[in-house]
Design a protein around this motif. Structure first.
Motif, PDB file in Angstrom:
ATOM      1  N   GLU A 113     -61.113  41.085   1.963  1.00 28.63           N
ATOM      2  CA  GLU A 113     -59.925  40.470   2.560  1.00 28.63           C
ATOM      3  C   GLU A 113     -60.193  39.030   3.003  1.00 28.63           C
ATOM      4  OE1 GLU A 113     -56.531  42.304   5.269  1.00 28.63           O
ATOM      5  OE2 GLU A 113     -58.435  42.087   6.361  1.00 28.63           O
ATOM      6  N   ARG A 114     -61.386  38.773   3.553  1.00 28.83           N
ATOM      7  CA  ARG A 114     -61.726  37.411   3.987  1.00 28.83           C
ATOM      8  C   ARG A 114     -61.743  36.429   2.822  1.00 28.83           C
ATOM      9  NH1 ARG A 114     -65.346  40.237   7.408  1.00 28.83           N
ATOM     10  NH2 ARG A 114     -67.069  39.907   5.972  1.00 28.83           N
ATOM     11  N   ARG A 115     -61.969  36.913   1.612  1.00 26.26           N
ATOM     12  CA  ARG A 115     -61.990  36.049   0.430  1.00 26.26           C
ATOM     13  C   ARG A 115     -60.657  36.053  -0.304  1.00 26.26           C
ATOM     14  NH1 ARG A 115     -65.533  32.167  -0.066  1.00 26.26           N
ATOM     15  NH2 ARG A 115     -65.675  32.453  -2.287  1.00 26.26           N
ATOM     16  N   GLY A 116     -59.648  36.671   0.308  1.00 23.82           N
ATOM     17  CA  GLY A 116     -58.314  36.650  -0.282  1.00 23.82           C
ATOM     18  C   GLY A 116     -58.084  37.689  -1.352  1.00 23.82           C
ATOM     19  N   LEU A 117     -58.964  38.669  -1.442  1.00 22.02           N
ATOM     20  CA  LEU A 117     -58.809  39.737  -2.423  1.00 22.02           C
ATOM     21  C   LEU A 117     -58.135  40.944  -1.772  1.00 22.02           C
ATOM     22  CD1 LEU A 117     -62.406  39.583  -3.949  1.00 22.02           C
ATOM     23  CD2 LEU A 117     -60.318  38.649  -4.949  1.00 22.02           C
ATOM     24  N   GLU A 118     -57.595  41.808  -2.599  1.00 23.35           N
ATOM     25  CA  GLU A 118     -57.020  43.056  -2.094  1.00 23.35           C
ATOM     26  C   GLU A 118     -58.137  43.871  -1.446  1.00 23.35           C
ATOM     27  OE1 GLU A 118     -55.061  47.152  -3.864  1.00 23.35           O
ATOM     28  OE2 GLU A 118     -55.600  45.553  -5.245  1.00 23.35           O
ATOM     29  N   LYS A 119     -57.853  44.468  -0.321  1.00 20.27           N
ATOM     30  CA  LYS A 119     -58.864  45.231   0.421  1.00 20.27           C
ATOM     31  C   LYS A 119     -59.468  46.372  -0.401  1.00 20.27           C
ATOM     32  CE  LYS A 119     -59.212  45.686   5.261  1.00 20.27           C
ATOM     33  NZ  LYS A 119     -58.765  46.109   6.543  1.00 20.27           N
ATOM     34  N   GLY A 145     -67.151  50.958  -6.169  1.00 24.57           N
ATOM     35  CA  GLY A 145     -66.330  50.172  -7.095  1.00 24.57           C
ATOM     36  C   GLY A 145     -65.778  48.921  -6.441  1.00 24.57           C
ATOM     37  N   ALA A 146     -65.365  49.027  -5.173  1.00 29.36           N
ATOM     38  CA  ALA A 146     -64.807  47.871  -4.470  1.00 29.36           C
ATOM     39  C   ALA A 146     -65.865  46.800  -4.227  1.00 29.36           C
ATOM     40  CB  ALA A 146     -64.184  48.303  -3.148  1.00 29.36           C
ATOM     41  N   ILE A 147     -67.078  47.212  -3.859  1.00 27.46           N
ATOM     42  CA  ILE A 147     -68.127  46.207  -3.610  1.00 27.46           C
ATOM     43  C   ILE A 147     -68.605  45.606  -4.935  1.00 27.46           C
ATOM     44  CG2 ILE A 147     -70.099  47.796  -3.480  1.00 27.46           C
ATOM     45  CD1 ILE A 147     -69.576  44.631  -1.348  1.00 27.46           C
ATOM     46  N   ASP A 149     -66.781  45.237  -7.626  1.00 27.26           N
ATOM     47  CA  ASP A 149     -65.700  44.344  -8.026  1.00 27.26           C
ATOM     48  C   ASP A 149     -65.771  43.015  -7.258  1.00 27.26           C
ATOM     49  OD1 ASP A 149     -63.124  43.780  -9.396  1.00 27.26           O
ATOM     50  OD2 ASP A 149     -62.324  43.896  -7.350  1.00 27.26           O
ATOM     51  N   TYR A 150     -66.107  43.111  -5.979  1.00 26.44           N
ATOM     52  CA  TYR A 150     -66.240  41.888  -5.178  1.00 26.44           C
ATOM     53  C   TYR A 150     -67.352  41.013  -5.723  1.00 26.44           C
ATOM     54  CZ  TYR A 150     -67.087  38.608  -1.465  1.00 26.44           C
ATOM     55  OH  TYR A 150     -67.283  37.437  -0.769  1.00 26.44           O
ATOM     56  N   TRP A 151     -68.533  41.600  -5.971  1.00 27.22           N
ATOM     57  CA  TRP A 151     -69.662  40.794  -6.467  1.00 27.22           C
ATOM     58  C   TRP A 151     -69.313  40.159  -7.813  1.00 27.22           C
ATOM     59  CZ3 TRP A 151     -71.792  39.683  -2.387  1.00 27.22           C
ATOM     60  CH2 TRP A 151     -72.313  40.570  -1.461  1.00 27.22           C
ATOM     61  N   ARG A 152     -68.637  40.906  -8.681  1.00 24.51           N
ATOM     62  CA  ARG A 152     -68.224  40.314  -9.976  1.00 24.51           C
ATOM     63  C   ARG A 152     -67.266  39.153  -9.770  1.00 24.51           C
ATOM     64  NH1 ARG A 152     -67.804  45.871 -11.465  1.00 24.51           N
ATOM     65  NH2 ARG A 152     -69.607  46.459 -12.712  1.00 24.51           N
ATOM     66  N   SER A 153     -66.335  39.284  -8.807  1.00 24.43           N
ATOM     67  CA  SER A 153     -65.362  38.214  -8.551  1.00 24.43           C
ATOM     68  C   SER A 153     -66.043  36.953  -8.036  1.00 24.43           C
ATOM     69  CB  SER A 153     -64.293  38.679  -7.554  1.00 24.43           C
ATOM     70  OG  SER A 153     -64.791  38.687  -6.222  1.00 24.43           O
ATOM     71  N   GLN A 154     -67.240  37.122  -7.478  1.00 25.27           N
ATOM     72  CA  GLN A 154     -67.981  35.974  -6.948  1.00 25.27           C
ATOM     73  C   GLN A 154     -68.979  35.421  -7.966  1.00 25.27           C
ATOM     74  OE1 GLN A 154     -67.027  34.692  -3.850  1.00 25.27           O
ATOM     75  NE2 GLN A 154     -65.452  36.204  -4.338  1.00 25.27           N
ATOM     76  N   GLY A 155     -69.063  36.064  -9.132  1.00 27.86           N
ATOM     77  CA  GLY A 155     -69.916  35.541 -10.191  1.00 27.86           C
ATOM     78  C   GLY A 155     -71.170  36.336 -10.482  1.00 27.86           C
ATOM     79  N   ALA A 156     -71.367  37.466  -9.834  1.00 26.14           N
ATOM     80  CA  ALA A 156     -72.556  38.286 -10.102  1.00 26.14           C
ATOM     81  C   ALA A 156     -72.442  38.915 -11.486  1.00 26.14           C
ATOM     82  CB  ALA A 156     -72.708  39.374  -9.040  1.00 26.14           C
ATOM     83  N   GLN A 157     -73.583  39.076 -12.124  1.00 25.03           N
ATOM     84  CA  GLN A 157     -73.626  39.675 -13.457  1.00 25.03           C
ATOM     85  C   GLN A 157     -74.171  41.083 -13.351  1.00 25.03           C
ATOM     86  OE1 GLN A 157     -72.537  37.914 -16.198  1.00 25.03           O
ATOM     87  NE2 GLN A 157     -71.902  36.425 -14.664  1.00 25.03           N
ATOM     88  N   GLY A 158     -73.668  41.959 -14.201  1.00 24.59           N
ATOM     89  CA  GLY A 158     -74.250  43.306 -14.194  1.00 24.59           C
ATOM     90  C   GLY A 158     -73.255  44.352 -14.569  1.00 24.59           C
TER      91      GLY A 158
END
Length: 158
Positions: A113-119, A145-147, A149-158
């Motif tokens: 939520e702090r990064r503007g994504l759906e909770k 899945g939520a965490i 998805d967050y890391w992918r949205s920030q550029g993490a690979q995997g």
């Protein structure tokens, strides 16, 4: 004694003036301003396979859950500067594990939520654990899945 008709030097306050009215000394040396780091711009966390993690939970008879709590919370703390961190998560998971089923999705949801994504998940996600076995799986799939998805949205690979 000073002449009462003469104005004080620019670097001295006028008598009775509020502190906000003090003029700035143009010759003063100031420390350089440190750049502001926005929350959520620290190092990225690791994307963990949900299936592999569930298998590790089963094979280790739940001990992997302590490691998972530690790593997930430590990564969120390092990334955002907020949250309980890995050490506290490990202690809570070991001594009062039921707290973690509410706290972990709450922190993941707040991070998103702090990064503007759906909770996607919140403390209420922990209620899935009221359903024997299947509820725990649903809880983990949603939270991991939520965490991830967050890391992918920030550029993490995997």
């Amino acid at each position: 004694m000073t002449d009462p008709n003469q104005a004080p030097p620019a670097w001295q306050p006028n008598e009775g003036a509020p502190t906000s009215a003090y003029p700035v000394d143009p010759n003063a040396q100031y420390a350089p301003v440190q750049p502001y780091q926005q929350p959520g711009t620290g190092e990225l966390g690791q994307i963990r396979s949900t299936g592999v993690a569930i298998l590790l939970f089963i094979v280790t008879l739940g001990i992997y859950s302590l490691y998972w709590y530690y790593k997930v919370h430590e990564e969120m703390k390092r990334h955002s500067g907020q949250g309980i961190g890995g050490g506290v998560a490990l202690l809570l998971g070991f001594f009062v594990g039921f707290v973690m089923i509410f706290l972990t999705p709450a922190e993941v949801g707040n991070l998103r939520e702090r990064r503007g994504l759906e909770k996607k998940v919140s403390g209420l996600t922990g209620l899935w654990n009221l359903l024997p076995l299947i509820g725990s799986i649903v809880w983990f799939v949603k939270t991991n899945g939520a965490i991830n998805d967050y890391w992918r949205s920030q550029g993490a690979q995997g």
